[in-house]
Design a protein around this motif. Structure first.
Motif, mmCIF file in Angstrom:
data_model
loop_
_atom_site.group_PDB
_atom_site.id
_atom_site.type_symbol
_atom_site.label_atom_id
_atom_site.label_comp_id
_atom_site.label_asym_id
_atom_site.label_seq_id
_atom_site.Cartn_x
_atom_site.Cartn_y
_atom_site.Cartn_z
ATOM 1 N N ALA A 75 0.824 -1.207 0.000
ATOM 2 C CA ALA A 75 0.000 0.000 0.000
ATOM 3 C C ALA A 75 0.857 1.256 0.000
ATOM 4 C CB ALA A 75 -0.924 -0.008 1.224
ATOM 5 N N VAL A 76 1.924 1.263 0.792
ATOM 6 C CA VAL A 76 2.835 2.418 0.826
ATOM 7 C C VAL A 76 3.493 2.598 -0.537
ATOM 8 C CG1 VAL A 76 4.945 3.327 1.839
ATOM 9 C CG2 VAL A 76 3.247 2.215 3.302
ATOM 10 N N ALA A 77 3.924 1.494 -1.138
ATOM 11 C CA ALA A 77 4.587 1.575 -2.450
ATOM 12 C C ALA A 77 3.625 2.082 -3.521
ATOM 13 C CB ALA A 77 5.131 0.205 -2.830
ATOM 14 N N VAL A 82 2.371 5.343 -7.537
ATOM 15 C CA VAL A 82 1.249 5.397 -8.479
ATOM 16 C C VAL A 82 0.277 6.519 -8.139
ATOM 17 C CG1 VAL A 82 -0.670 4.118 -9.491
ATOM 18 C CG2 VAL A 82 1.447 2.924 -8.923
ATOM 19 N N LEU A 83 -0.283 6.494 -6.937
ATOM 20 C CA LEU A 83 -1.364 7.422 -6.615
ATOM 21 C C LEU A 83 -0.889 8.858 -6.480
ATOM 22 C CD1 LEU A 83 -3.309 5.258 -4.014
ATOM 23 C CD2 LEU A 83 -3.793 5.575 -6.432
ATOM 24 N N ARG A 84 0.230 9.074 -5.811
ATOM 25 C CA ARG A 84 0.704 10.445 -5.610
ATOM 26 C C ARG A 84 1.025 11.147 -6.928
ATOM 27 N NH1 ARG A 84 5.260 11.626 -1.124
ATOM 28 N NH2 ARG A 84 3.686 10.481 0.082
ATOM 29 N N PRO A 85 1.732 10.513 -7.870
ATOM 30 C CA PRO A 85 1.985 11.202 -9.141
ATOM 31 C C PRO A 85 0.741 11.424 -9.990
ATOM 32 C CG PRO A 85 3.565 9.416 -8.783
ATOM 33 C CD PRO A 85 2.478 9.252 -7.779
ATOM 34 N N LEU A 86 -0.306 10.606 -9.770
ATOM 35 C CA LEU A 86 -1.487 10.674 -10.630
ATOM 36 C C LEU A 86 -2.690 11.324 -9.947
ATOM 37 C CD1 LEU A 86 -1.367 7.117 -12.283
ATOM 38 C CD2 LEU A 86 -0.518 9.283 -13.202
ATOM 39 N N ILE A 187 -4.581 8.568 3.937
ATOM 40 C CA ILE A 187 -5.865 7.955 3.610
ATOM 41 C C ILE A 187 -5.677 6.839 2.602
ATOM 42 C CG2 ILE A 187 -8.098 8.349 2.503
ATOM 43 C CD1 ILE A 187 -7.977 9.435 5.300
ATOM 44 N N TRP A 188 -4.894 7.084 1.559
ATOM 45 C CA TRP A 188 -4.700 6.074 0.527
ATOM 46 C C TRP A 188 -3.989 4.841 1.059
ATOM 47 C CZ3 TRP A 188 -3.183 10.389 -3.365
ATOM 48 C CH2 TRP A 188 -4.335 10.835 -4.028
ATOM 49 N N VAL A 189 -2.983 5.021 1.905
ATOM 50 C CA VAL A 189 -2.271 3.875 2.480
ATOM 51 C C VAL A 189 -3.225 3.043 3.334
ATOM 52 C CG1 VAL A 189 -0.493 3.179 4.133
ATOM 53 C CG2 VAL A 189 0.027 4.897 2.391
ATOM 54 N N TRP A 192 -5.868 1.170 1.023
ATOM 55 C CA TRP A 192 -5.270 0.067 0.281
ATOM 56 C C TRP A 192 -4.867 -1.055 1.226
ATOM 57 C CZ3 TRP A 192 -4.398 -1.195 -4.869
ATOM 58 C CH2 TRP A 192 -4.848 -0.258 -5.797
ATOM 59 N N SER A 193 -4.477 -0.713 2.449
ATOM 60 C CA SER A 193 -4.184 -1.751 3.444
ATOM 61 C C SER A 193 -5.450 -2.503 3.825
ATOM 62 C CB SER A 193 -3.547 -1.120 4.690
ATOM 63 O OG SER A 193 -2.323 -0.482 4.376
ATOM 64 N N LEU A 194 -6.560 -1.764 3.997
ATOM 65 C CA LEU A 194 -7.839 -2.413 4.289
ATOM 66 C C LEU A 194 -8.268 -3.320 3.134
ATOM 67 C CD1 LEU A 194 -9.982 0.412 5.932
ATOM 68 C CD2 LEU A 194 -9.220 -1.704 7.007
ATOM 69 N N ALA A 195 -8.087 -2.839 1.914
ATOM 70 C CA ALA A 195 -8.424 -3.659 0.752
ATOM 71 C C ALA A 195 -7.549 -4.902 0.703
ATOM 72 C CB ALA A 195 -8.266 -2.848 -0.532
ATOM 73 N N GLY A 196 -6.281 -4.758 1.116
ATOM 74 C CA GLY A 196 -5.401 -5.915 1.183
ATOM 75 C C GLY A 196 -5.870 -6.924 2.217
ATOM 76 N N PHE A 197 -6.325 -6.431 3.370
ATOM 77 C CA PHE A 197 -6.853 -7.321 4.409
ATOM 78 C C PHE A 197 -8.069 -8.088 3.905
ATOM 79 C CE2 PHE A 197 -10.088 -7.676 7.815
ATOM 80 C CZ PHE A 197 -9.485 -8.668 8.570
ATOM 81 N N VAL A 198 -9.007 -7.386 3.259
ATOM 82 C CA VAL A 198 -10.199 -8.041 2.719
ATOM 83 C C VAL A 198 -9.801 -9.039 1.630
ATOM 84 C CG1 VAL A 198 -12.355 -7.668 1.458
ATOM 85 C CG2 VAL A 198 -11.695 -6.104 3.286
#
Length: 293
Positions: A75-77, A82-86, A187-189, A192-198
């Motif tokens: 999620a951090v990566a 990806v998310l920060r540049p876009l 927020i994004w980290v 994405w971490s929550l999505a990873g858990f699910v």
């Protein structure tokens, strides 16, 4: 009548399994307004990482924690690369970025853990259990209970907590959220971490049923009708859509399949989704898009 109830119940429980994958899509969509094509790769990566660690001698509970930690690093990566540049780019740009992420994650899974098929035993019997004269799968009942806990927890998180409200604000307008002091990277980290858990939970349940293999990433295809019917922005809608898809495909296969040659459950959910796109594009619980002109 008992046969009809058994078919209906098995369909409802199968739909819960679809919903587990759909919930991951909803979380990302609520935080960024983009369809995350990499969700299937996350499901595969989580299940493959967990089972590979267990086969190398780690205790299941420790393998689960290590896999979650890996998802946080991913999620951090993703946020940094990806998310920060876009940020504030067109949704199609972010969609294409998640398409690339799906291939990267699948390639990384194969690089680290190999491409062989793994068996996964969660210690849950898949034996029939009689309830009120209806035979139900114990494994499906366990999966339904897990999905229920996830839905309640995530709904309370997004509706009742300050962090959940921040997540919804970011989805509405990232730049406005940034202007009022909401930290987008955090927020994004988190989301994405929550999505990873699910994804990990869904991957373990699906892996225990189908085996942990690369075709596991294709389970997202069954989540698409669920999202269309339930709505892309509703966690409760993901469950409702899954129940509707699961029950409809099972009933259609049993009662209409003999007239069309069988195999109807593979494509009937998409017919149902097309009907909803024509009649109610936002889905059962989705929020209609409002644009100012």
């Amino acid at each position: 009548m008992n046969f009809f109830l058994e078919v209906l119940a098995s369909g409802l429980l199968a739909g819960v399994m679809y919903s587990l994958v759909a919930i991951g899509f909803v979380l990302i969509y609520k935080a960024s307004g983009v369809f995350n094509f990499a969700q299937g790769a996350l499901v595969l990566f989580g299940a493959l990482t967990f089972v590979s660690l267990v086969e190398r001698g780690l205790a299941p509970w420790l393998a689960f924690i290590v896999t979650l930690a890996v998802f946080v690093l991913i999620a951090v990566a993703i946020e940094r690369a990806v998310l920060r540049p876009l940020v504030n780019r067109a949704p199609i740009v972010l969609f294409m970025a998640t398409l690339g992420l799906s291939f990267i994650l699948e390639g990384a899974a194969q690089l680290f853990w190999g491409a062989q098929v793994h068996g996964l035993d969660l210690g849950i019997d898949d034996k029939p259990l009689e309830i009120g004269g209806t035979m139900l799968s114990q494994f499906d009942l366990f999966a339904a209970a897990i999905a229920g806990v996830l839905v309640v927890s995530l709904s309370l998180f997004t509706q009742r907590t300050r962090l959940g409200l921040s997540l919804r604000a970011v989805a509405d307008d990232p730049l406005a959220a940034l202007a009022v002091g909401i930290r987008l990277p955090r927020i994004w980290v988190i989301v994405w971490s929550l999505a990873g858990f699910v994804s990990l939970v869904a991957g373990l349940l699906w892996g225990a049923r189908l085996g942990v293999q690369f075709s596991l990433s294709l389970v997202v295809l069954k989540a698409l009708p669920v999202l269309i019917i339930g709505g892309f922005s509703s966690i409760a809608g993901a469950i409702a859509g899954g129940l509707l898809v699961g029950s409809a495909e099972k009933l259609a296969e049993v009662y209409a399949g003999p007239f069309v040659g069988g195999g109807i459950e593979n494509w009937f959910p998409y017919v149902l989704a097309m009907v909803f796109l024509l009649a109610r594009p936002a889905g059962l619980f989705g929020e209609p898009a409002i644009e100012r002109v």
